[in-house]
Scaffold this motif. Structure first.
Motif, PDB file in Angstrom:
ATOM      1  N   MET A   1       1.447 -16.742  -4.678  1.00 52.02           N
ATOM      2  CA  MET A   1       2.893 -16.639  -4.841  1.00 52.02           C
ATOM      3  C   MET A   1       3.291 -15.175  -4.881  1.00 52.02           C
ATOM      4  N   THR A   2       4.374 -14.861  -4.212  1.00 52.69           N
ATOM      5  CA  THR A   2       4.907 -13.498  -4.257  1.00 52.69           C
ATOM      6  C   THR A   2       6.248 -13.498  -4.976  1.00 52.69           C
ATOM      7  N   ILE A   3       6.366 -12.623  -5.960  1.00 54.92           N
ATOM      8  CA  ILE A   3       7.622 -12.414  -6.680  1.00 54.92           C
ATOM      9  C   ILE A   3       8.336 -11.247  -6.022  1.00 54.92           C
ATOM     10  N   ILE A   4       9.547 -11.472  -5.545  1.00 53.30           N
ATOM     11  CA  ILE A   4      10.320 -10.440  -4.860  1.00 53.30           C
ATOM     12  C   ILE A   4      11.366  -9.892  -5.819  1.00 53.30           C
ATOM     13  N   ILE A   5      11.315  -8.591  -6.068  1.00 50.50           N
ATOM     14  CA  ILE A   5      12.318  -7.940  -6.914  1.00 50.50           C
ATOM     15  C   ILE A   5      13.444  -7.458  -6.004  1.00 50.50           C
ATOM     16  N   ALA A   6      14.624  -8.069  -6.145  1.00 47.63           N
ATOM     17  CA  ALA A   6      15.735  -7.786  -5.233  1.00 47.63           C
ATOM     18  C   ALA A   6      16.461  -6.493  -5.557  1.00 47.63           C
ATOM     19  N   ALA A   7      16.593  -6.155  -6.831  1.00 47.73           N
ATOM     20  CA  ALA A   7      17.363  -4.966  -7.225  1.00 47.73           C
ATOM     21  C   ALA A   7      16.573  -3.699  -6.925  1.00 47.73           C
ATOM     22  N   ALA A  71       1.375 -13.852   4.198  1.00 44.88           N
ATOM     23  CA  ALA A  71       0.222 -14.125   3.331  1.00 44.88           C
ATOM     24  C   ALA A  71       0.574 -14.989   2.136  1.00 44.88           C
ATOM     25  N   SER A  72       1.846 -15.185   1.872  1.00 43.45           N
ATOM     26  CA  SER A  72       2.277 -15.926   0.693  1.00 43.45           C
ATOM     27  C   SER A  72       2.585 -17.372   1.036  1.00 43.45           C
ATOM     28  N   ASN A  73       2.276 -18.286   0.104  1.00 42.07           N
ATOM     29  CA  ASN A  73       2.619 -19.687   0.327  1.00 42.07           C
ATOM     30  C   ASN A  73       3.768 -20.164  -0.573  1.00 42.07           C
ATOM     31  N   ALA A  74       4.311 -19.265  -1.394  1.00 44.37           N
ATOM     32  CA  ALA A  74       5.460 -19.590  -2.246  1.00 44.37           C
ATOM     33  C   ALA A  74       6.094 -18.283  -2.719  1.00 44.37           C
ATOM     34  N   LEU A  97      12.844 -11.412   8.945  1.00 41.19           N
ATOM     35  CA  LEU A  97      11.819 -12.336   9.423  1.00 41.19           C
ATOM     36  C   LEU A  97      12.399 -13.730   9.586  1.00 41.19           C
ATOM     37  N   HIS A  98      11.640 -14.597  10.235  1.00 40.69           N
ATOM     38  CA  HIS A  98      12.064 -15.991  10.324  1.00 40.69           C
ATOM     39  C   HIS A  98      10.887 -16.940  10.147  1.00 40.69           C
ATOM     40  N   GLN A  99       9.955 -16.958  11.086  1.00 38.18           N
ATOM     41  CA  GLN A  99       8.851 -17.911  11.027  1.00 38.18           C
ATOM     42  C   GLN A  99       8.009 -17.754   9.764  1.00 38.18           C
ATOM     43  N   GLU A 100       7.883 -16.532   9.286  1.00 35.96           N
ATOM     44  CA  GLU A 100       7.049 -16.275   8.120  1.00 35.96           C
ATOM     45  C   GLU A 100       7.553 -17.002   6.871  1.00 35.96           C
ATOM     46  N   TRP A 101       8.852 -17.295   6.816  1.00 38.53           N
ATOM     47  CA  TRP A 101       9.439 -17.983   5.665  1.00 38.53           C
ATOM     48  C   TRP A 101       9.345 -19.498   5.770  1.00 38.53           C
ATOM     49  N   ALA A 177      -0.323 -27.948  -0.090  1.00 40.14           N
ATOM     50  CA  ALA A 177      -1.704 -28.175  -0.528  1.00 40.14           C
ATOM     51  C   ALA A 177      -2.681 -27.670   0.518  1.00 40.14           C
ATOM     52  N   GLY A 178      -3.839 -27.258   0.039  1.00 40.10           N
ATOM     53  CA  GLY A 178      -4.898 -26.864   0.954  1.00 40.10           C
ATOM     54  C   GLY A 178      -4.806 -25.447   1.446  1.00 40.10           C
ATOM     55  N   GLU A 179      -3.799 -24.710   1.013  1.00 46.58           N
ATOM     56  CA  GLU A 179      -3.681 -23.325   1.439  1.00 46.58           C
ATOM     57  C   GLU A 179      -4.307 -22.429   0.387  1.00 46.58           C
ATOM     58  N   ALA A 180      -4.822 -21.304   0.848  1.00 47.60           N
ATOM     59  CA  ALA A 180      -5.386 -20.326  -0.076  1.00 47.60           C
ATOM     60  C   ALA A 180      -4.277 -19.747  -0.925  1.00 47.60           C
ATOM     61  N   PRO A 181      -4.560 -19.345  -2.158  1.00 44.35           N
ATOM     62  CA  PRO A 181      -3.540 -18.713  -2.989  1.00 44.35           C
ATOM     63  C   PRO A 181      -3.002 -17.465  -2.320  1.00 44.35           C
ATOM     64  N   ALA A 182      -1.738 -17.202  -2.566  1.00 44.24           N
ATOM     65  CA  ALA A 182      -1.119 -16.022  -1.972  1.00 44.24           C
ATOM     66  C   ALA A 182      -1.706 -14.766  -2.589  1.00 44.24           C
ATOM     67  N   HIS A 183      -1.776 -13.717  -1.799  1.00 43.41           N
ATOM     68  CA  HIS A 183      -2.197 -12.425  -2.316  1.00 43.41           C
ATOM     69  C   HIS A 183      -1.545 -11.326  -1.507  1.00 43.41           C
ATOM     70  N   SER A 184      -1.502 -10.171  -2.079  1.00 42.75           N
ATOM     71  CA  SER A 184      -0.853  -9.043  -1.427  1.00 42.75           C
ATOM     72  C   SER A 184      -1.818  -8.382  -0.462  1.00 42.75           C
TER      73      SER A 184
END
Length: 195
Positions: A1-7, A71-74, A97-101, A177-184
């Motif tokens: 999972m990637t946390i995006i800081i918007a500010a 690389a992120s799944n959430a 981006l588009h497809q990546e999301w 399900a079945g995807e590797a955990p997200a990482h940077s």
């Protein structure tokens, strides 16, 4: 999972709020947590000549951003509310981006005055849906956030922690399900750091 800081502005509350949430997400046990700080990633206003769906990127910063998102799944977007909506930085980052999301769940941690950033989240949901993301129902909203931050740290309570736990549970249930955990990818080289 990637946390995006918007500010991105100096003194932003998004950083301590994201740090608090990232610690809870890490302790949850279902996620490999990465943080994408838009202040560090520093994307210019969209400067690609081709439509994002084509993935025919020309700029190095776009390739780096694409790798992070791919690389992120959430995702969890930590956003303030500016003038009853979201900051331009997160709209710009989404538009690159588009497809990546596509197909990936997204949750929201918002903050602001009396509304706790909820209006920003409602507007953001209208943006992520055409990207084929899956916004989850549970969210975290922090009203009067400035009263909770001191010395660069968010003072949480049971109510906020419970809301975060509920959102993390739902996010885990909707992560493919079945995807590797997200990482940077490549860590700091891509202006994203792990917490």
């Amino acid at each position: 999972m990637t946390i995006i800081i918007a500010a991105t502005r100096p003194g932003r509350a998004g950083l301590p709020i994201a740090e608090w949430f990232a610690a809870l997400a890490g302790a949850h046990g279902e996620f490999d947590v990465a943080v994408a700080d838009l202040a560090k990633i520093d994307l210019p206003l969209l400067d690609e000549p081709n439509h994002p769906r084509a993935r025919q990127y020309t700029q190095e910063h776009t390739f780096r951003w694409s790798e992070i998102v791919d690389a992120s799944n959430a995702f969890v977007i930590v956003t303030p509310e500016y003038n009853h909506s979201y900051p331009a930085t997160i709209k710009n980052a989404l538009d690159y981006l588009h497809q990546e999301w596509n197909g990936k769940p997204v949750g929201f941690v918002s903050y602001g005055g009396v509304a706790g950033g909820t209006r920003a989240v409602q507007h953001l949901k209208q943006v992520v849906l055409p990207l084929r993301m899956k916004p989850i129902f549970e969210s975290v909203s922090i009203p009067f956030h400035f009263q909770r931050i001191s010395d660069g740290t968010l003072r949480s309570d049971r109510t906020l922690d419970d809301a975060a736990e509920a959102m993390l549970n739902e996010l885990a249930a909707h992560t493919p399900a079945g995807e590797a955990p997200a990482h940077s990818p490549n860590g700091a080289a891509h202006n994203s750091h792990r917490l």
